[in-house]
Design a protein around this motif. Structure first.
Motif, PDB file in Angstrom:
ATOM      1  N   GLN A   1       0.842  -1.200   0.000  1.00  0.00           N
ATOM      2  CA  GLN A   1       0.000   0.000   0.000  1.00  0.00           C
ATOM      3  C   GLN A   1       0.874   1.245   0.000  1.00  0.00           C
ATOM      4  O   GLN A   1       1.857   1.326   0.735  1.00  0.00           O
ATOM      5  N   LEU A   2       0.506   2.202  -0.828  1.00  0.00           N
ATOM      6  CA  LEU A   2       1.100   3.533  -0.774  1.00  0.00           C
ATOM      7  C   LEU A   2       0.016   4.469  -0.275  1.00  0.00           C
ATOM      8  O   LEU A   2      -1.005   4.659  -0.942  1.00  0.00           O
ATOM      9  N   VAL A   3       0.195   5.010   0.918  1.00  0.00           N
ATOM     10  CA  VAL A   3      -0.782   5.913   1.517  1.00  0.00           C
ATOM     11  C   VAL A   3      -0.318   7.344   1.260  1.00  0.00           C
ATOM     12  O   VAL A   3       0.734   7.759   1.752  1.00  0.00           O
ATOM     13  N   TYR A   4      -1.111   8.086   0.511  1.00  0.00           N
ATOM     14  CA  TYR A   4      -0.746   9.431   0.075  1.00  0.00           C
ATOM     15  C   TYR A   4      -1.718  10.445   0.674  1.00  0.00           C
ATOM     16  O   TYR A   4      -2.936  10.290   0.544  1.00  0.00           O
ATOM     17  N   ALA A   5      -1.185  11.442   1.346  1.00  0.00           N
ATOM     18  CA  ALA A   5      -2.008  12.516   1.890  1.00  0.00           C
ATOM     19  C   ALA A   5      -2.081  13.634   0.853  1.00  0.00           C
ATOM     20  O   ALA A   5      -1.190  14.475   0.782  1.00  0.00           O
ATOM     21  N   GLU A   6      -3.134  13.631   0.037  1.00  0.00           N
ATOM     22  CA  GLU A   6      -3.283  14.701  -0.950  1.00  0.00           C
ATOM     23  C   GLU A   6      -3.515  16.039  -0.248  1.00  0.00           C
ATOM     24  O   GLU A   6      -3.125  17.093  -0.745  1.00  0.00           O
ATOM     25  N   SER A   7      -4.140  15.986   0.907  1.00  0.00           N
ATOM     26  CA  SER A   7      -4.289  17.164   1.763  1.00  0.00           C
ATOM     27  C   SER A   7      -4.271  16.694   3.212  1.00  0.00           C
ATOM     28  O   SER A   7      -4.652  15.563   3.516  1.00  0.00           O
ATOM     29  N   GLY A   8      -3.823  17.570   4.106  1.00  0.00           N
ATOM     30  CA  GLY A   8      -3.747  17.195   5.508  1.00  0.00           C
ATOM     31  C   GLY A   8      -2.473  16.447   5.845  1.00  0.00           C
ATOM     32  O   GLY A   8      -1.565  16.323   5.016  1.00  0.00           O
ATOM     33  N   VAL A   9      -2.402  15.928   7.060  1.00  0.00           N
ATOM     34  CA  VAL A   9      -1.222  15.231   7.550  1.00  0.00           C
ATOM     35  C   VAL A   9      -1.654  13.935   8.240  1.00  0.00           C
ATOM     36  O   VAL A   9      -2.616  13.914   9.004  1.00  0.00           O
ATOM     37  N   LEU A  10      -0.923  12.862   7.968  1.00  0.00           N
ATOM     38  CA  LEU A  10      -1.168  11.572   8.594  1.00  0.00           C
ATOM     39  C   LEU A  10      -0.015  11.234   9.538  1.00  0.00           C
ATOM     40  O   LEU A  10       1.138  11.550   9.249  1.00  0.00           O
ATOM     41  N   VAL A  11      -0.336  10.587  10.630  1.00  0.00           N
ATOM     42  CA  VAL A  11       0.676   9.983  11.494  1.00  0.00           C
ATOM     43  C   VAL A  11       0.416   8.486  11.458  1.00  0.00           C
ATOM     44  O   VAL A  11      -0.682   8.034  11.789  1.00  0.00           O
ATOM     45  N   VAL A  12       1.414   7.735  11.026  1.00  0.00           N
ATOM     46  CA  VAL A  12       1.235   6.298  10.792  1.00  0.00           C
ATOM     47  C   VAL A  12       2.157   5.505  11.713  1.00  0.00           C
ATOM     48  O   VAL A  12       3.367   5.737  11.749  1.00  0.00           O
ATOM     49  N   GLN A  13       1.576   4.598  12.470  1.00  0.00           N
ATOM     50  CA  GLN A  13       2.335   3.614  13.235  1.00  0.00           C
ATOM     51  C   GLN A  13       2.376   2.352  12.391  1.00  0.00           C
ATOM     52  O   GLN A  13       1.330   1.771  12.081  1.00  0.00           O
ATOM     53  N   ALA A  14       3.565   1.932  11.979  1.00  0.00           N
ATOM     54  CA  ALA A  14       3.696   0.752  11.124  1.00  0.00           C
ATOM     55  C   ALA A  14       4.933  -0.019  11.536  1.00  0.00           C
ATOM     56  O   ALA A  14       6.027   0.544  11.625  1.00  0.00           O
ATOM     57  N   GLY A  15       4.755  -1.322  11.785  1.00  0.00           N
ATOM     58  CA  GLY A  15       5.894  -2.110  12.216  1.00  0.00           C
ATOM     59  C   GLY A  15       6.483  -1.539  13.486  1.00  0.00           C
ATOM     60  O   GLY A  15       5.777  -1.246  14.443  1.00  0.00           O
ATOM     61  N   ALA A  16       7.789  -1.330  13.489  1.00  0.00           N
ATOM     62  CA  ALA A  16       8.474  -0.806  14.678  1.00  0.00           C
ATOM     63  C   ALA A  16       8.830   0.656  14.505  1.00  0.00           C
ATOM     64  O   ALA A  16       9.918   1.103  14.860  1.00  0.00           O
ATOM     65  N   GLY A  17       7.920   1.438  13.946  1.00  0.00           N
ATOM     66  CA  GLY A  17       8.246   2.838  13.739  1.00  0.00           C
ATOM     67  C   GLY A  17       7.019   3.718  13.656  1.00  0.00           C
ATOM     68  O   GLY A  17       5.878   3.252  13.594  1.00  0.00           O
ATOM     69  N   ARG A  18       7.274   5.005  13.673  1.00  0.00           N
ATOM     70  CA  ARG A  18       6.230   6.015  13.590  1.00  0.00           C
ATOM     71  C   ARG A  18       6.638   7.006  12.512  1.00  0.00           C
ATOM     72  O   ARG A  18       7.766   7.502  12.507  1.00  0.00           O
ATOM     73  N   TRP A  19       5.717   7.283  11.597  1.00  0.00           N
ATOM     74  CA  TRP A  19       6.002   8.170  10.481  1.00  0.00           C
ATOM     75  C   TRP A  19       5.027   9.337  10.466  1.00  0.00           C
ATOM     76  O   TRP A  19       3.839   9.164  10.766  1.00  0.00           O
TER      77      TRP A  19
END
Length: 265
Positions: free
Chosen positions: A49-67
């Motif tokens: 999956q490629l999760v793209y924020a066309e507008s706004g901001v996402l905070v993603v917890q995935a695996g052993a990290g935070r993006w």
């Protein structure tokens, strides 16, 4: 920074089996989410999956990290990796779902990537492409061009690694909740009843960075969230413990290659 929380369970495109069959190498789903939406932990066993924020901001917890994923950026999530998504402000989320065999040498771990103007336009067009589609059609060629572009995306330093060692986990929780905390390495060694060198070794082994770099990254990622929310640079700098806005701006540009005022443009 606080924001209204709205939890939702994964829906179509967020955890349930996806509708497109194996003959569809890539397809796009578009969703609009209000501020504070949190998409529960889920995974896609059969597709990247490629999760793209066309507008706004996402905070993603995935695996052993935070993006942190601001607009014009995206996060690559390998097939099968569990992830949880939080929306900072209203978010226009555009997700590409890719069969593993459809792209050569994809990233093996989650990573934040820059979305080129061409890929952004292609994703926008792909929102209207029905599935399935014929490979030799206009829609098929458009989707193939997306696959070509995905193999050329630069990775960005928007990741805060998460440790597994329980001692570092204590520090991690503090950095996430209070990144402006001025505690030194010696302070943490005293609190955890360990030697300073023990923490240094753990940081190098589990995070691939020093304690100072880890804290700096936590502060810069929080800064991105605050700037995306409309906070002024001076307020962000002082709230995160920087001595002055110029010190914060210098550190921000060194890390991201742009001034804070330029980043979201």
């Amino acid at each position: 920074m606080s924001y209204r929380r709205r939890d939702i369970a994964p829906g179509v495109g967020e955890g349930k089996r996806l509708p497109a069959g194996p003959e569809t190498p890539v397809f796009c789903r578009a969703r609009e989410y209000p501020a504070g939406t949190i998409i529960a932990l889920h995974h896609h066993p059969d597709r990247h999956q490629l999760v793209y924020a066309e507008s706004g901001v996402l905070v993603v917890q995935a695996g052993a990290g935070r993006w942190v994923v601001p607009s014009t950026r995206a996060i690559w999530i390998p097939a099968g990796m569990g992830h949880k998504v939080s929306c900072i402000g209203a978010v226009g989320m555009r997700s590409l779902y890719i069969l593993p065999q459809a792209i050569a040498q994809p990233p093996c771990s989650a990573s934040t990537v820059s979305v080129t103007p061409l890929l952004a336009a292609l994703i926008h067009a792909a929102m209207d492409v029905p599935t399935p589609y014929q490979a030799e059609s206009r829609d098929g060629r458009l989707m193939q061009l997306i696959l070509d572009e995905l193999q050329m995306l630069p990775v960005l330093p928007l990741h805060l690694p998460q440790p597994t060692d329980p001692r570092l986990r204590v520090i991690s929780r503090q950095l996430e909740s209070t990144p402006e905390d001025p505690s030194t390495l010696q302070d943490w060694a005293s609190r955890l009843s360990v030697d300073v060198k023990t923490i240094q070794r753990l940081c190098a082994r589990e995070l691939g960075m020093t304690f100072g770099q880890w804290r700096q990254q936590a502060r810069l990622l929080r800064a991105l969230e605050q700037l995306a929310h409309g906070d002024k640079v001076i307020d962000v700098a002082l709230s995160l413990g920087y001595a002055s806005p110029s010190a914060f701006t210098a550190m921000f540009k060194k890390r991201f290659g742009q001034l804070p005022s330029q980043f979201f443009h």
